[in-house]
Design an enzyme around this catalytic site. Structure first.
Site, mmCIF file in Angstrom:
data_model
loop_
_atom_site.group_PDB
_atom_site.id
_atom_site.type_symbol
_atom_site.label_atom_id
_atom_site.label_comp_id
_atom_site.label_asym_id
_atom_site.label_seq_id
_atom_site.Cartn_x
_atom_site.Cartn_y
_atom_site.Cartn_z
ATOM 1 N N TYR A 128 -35.853 132.099 -30.468
ATOM 2 C CA TYR A 128 -37.319 132.054 -30.381
ATOM 3 C C TYR A 128 -37.945 133.448 -30.532
ATOM 4 C CZ TYR A 128 -36.682 127.299 -28.620
ATOM 5 O OH TYR A 128 -36.335 125.976 -28.486
ATOM 6 N N ASP A 160 -34.307 119.756 -20.608
ATOM 7 C CA ASP A 160 -35.192 118.593 -20.638
ATOM 8 C C ASP A 160 -34.389 117.313 -20.507
ATOM 9 O OD1 ASP A 160 -37.433 120.111 -20.882
ATOM 10 O OD2 ASP A 160 -38.236 119.026 -22.608
#
Ligand code: NAD
Length: 368
Positions: free
Chosen positions: A142, A253
């Site tokens: 990222y 998640d």
């Protein structure tokens, strides 16, 4: 010795509603356990934008750097959707994470027995689950350069770069080993060393840190794709999972949803130790500002309260008091008490945010 210090940034939407219950719990620890915190409060997100025209004032940033831990509610909401990217509420949170250099993101997946039916997996696979994902938060794909979209040979090409330095891997590995020592003493490190050089380096450095300083912690390695499979096949085999930014985003998640509602999920983001030995730390629920239920007394405060339990454990070395708070929540849920987000198909009358706070305080009273 002075009291440990906490900066509360309740933020927007349901943030202040759930934080109100946390403040009552903090007060209970002062009154009943002689564990008193010096609490200050300030603005973040849309609330800070409304007051100062920025989502985090410099003075607030400076305070966050000085306290022992920051507790954050939630930021954002439809009122701020059209703001320029540079002053959006989320930028306040990103600034805190960046300037405090919070490289180690802790996402527990803990399944309270009373809520095991909420999982999409079979009850016996998740009941009693208690695992921790440690995700590297400030580097990797990222952030790596080069990045961007360009035109090469008449077609668009998108590029991102997975890049890790030894020191970035070593510091998050240390954070995972330290955590494991306070839990089940097991770390499973996940990467793709079979196809990625950054994964080979990741595995090497984790092994080096382990051999040098944490040989008493049980260490295993797993390819991240297998890790995803194992998380839904037999999640209880894990204690601490250590992984990079990208894989951690997905695996955390996945693991979190093993346990049911968003209103139940806490998190911590930790940085390097400060002069007093405590890590830089920010604790926050995983959920957002929930504009659809704001102001209705429906928000579940448990994710935010569990975030405070994490602060007790990881910033203040109060593991027994964190256990007490988690046990109080477990007892309240076992009694059938539910906020609206935890109502099953059988229905019933949901309790309000404040009622849930009352019930947890009563269970705490019963524990002493
Ligand atoms: P959300 O987490 O706010 O809500 C998703 C759904 O879950 C909603 O139906 C909401 O009512 C429910 N929910 C969330 N927390 C709950 C709780 N404690 N109790 C009961 N129900 C709960 O996510 P969203 O709707 O995608 O985003 C709303 C706003 O929050 C956006 O502005 C978004 O940018 C922001 N956001 C902030 C954070 C953060 O502060 N860390 C995280 C995610 C989203």
């Amino acid at each position: 010795m002075s009291n440990p210090s906490l900066l509360i940034l309740a933020g927007d939407g349901i943030g202040p509603e759930v934080m109100e219950q946390v403040k009552r719990i903090i007060g209970w620890y002062g009154d009943k356990r002689a564990l008193t915190f010096d609490v200050s409060e300030d603005l973040v997100g849309g609330a800070a934008y409304d007051a100062h025209g920025v989502p985090l004032h410099d003075d607030t940033m400076a305070k966050a750097q000085e306290v022992d831990a920051v507790l954050l509610g939630a930021v954002g909401g439809p009122k701020y959707d059209d703001l320029d990217f540079s002053v959006k509420p989320e930028r306040g949170l990103l600034r805190l994470r960046k300037e405090m250099d919070l490289f180690s993101n802790l996402r527990p997946a803990q399944c309270f027995d009373a809520l095991a039916d909420f999982s999409s997996l079979k009850k016996d696979i998740v009941a009693g689950l208690d695992i921790m994902i440690v995700r590297e938060l400030t580097s990797g794909v990222y952030f790596g350069e080069p990045r961007g979209i360009s035109v090469i040979d008449n077609e668009r090409v998108g590029v991102n770069t997975q890049r890790y330095t030894e020191s970035e891997i070593a510091r998050v590995a240390r954070s995972a080993f330290e955590l494991a020592k306070k839990r089940g003493n097991k770390v499973c490190s996940m990467e793709k060393a079979n196809v990625m050089e950054s994964g080979i380096l990741w595995r090497d450095v984790v092994n080096e840190v382990h051999q040098a300083d944490y040989a008493d912690v049980e260490l295993s390695h797993m390819y991240a794709d297998n890790g995803a499979m194992q998380l839904v096949r037999a999640p209880k085999q894990f204690d601490v999972i250590l992984t990079d930014n990208l894989f951690g985003d997905i695996l955390s998640d996945c693991a979190a949803m093993l346990t049911g509602s968003l209103g139940m999920l806490p998190s911590a983001s930790l940085g390097l130790p400060m002069a007093n030995g405590r890590p830089k730390a920010l604790y926050e629920p995983v959920h957002g500002s929930a504009p659809d239920i704001t102001g209705q007394g429906k928000a579940n405060p448990i994710a935010c309260i569990l975030s405070f339990a994490m602060a007790l454990r990881y910033s203040f070395d109060q593991g027994a008091e964190a256990d007490r708070l988690e046990a109080a929540i477990e007892a309240v849920l076992a009694s059938g008490a539910r906020t609206a987000d935890l109502m099953g198909p059988e229905g019933g009358t949901p309790m309000s945010t404040t009622d849930m706070g009352d019930a947890i305080l009563a269970a705490l009273d019963a524990s002493v």
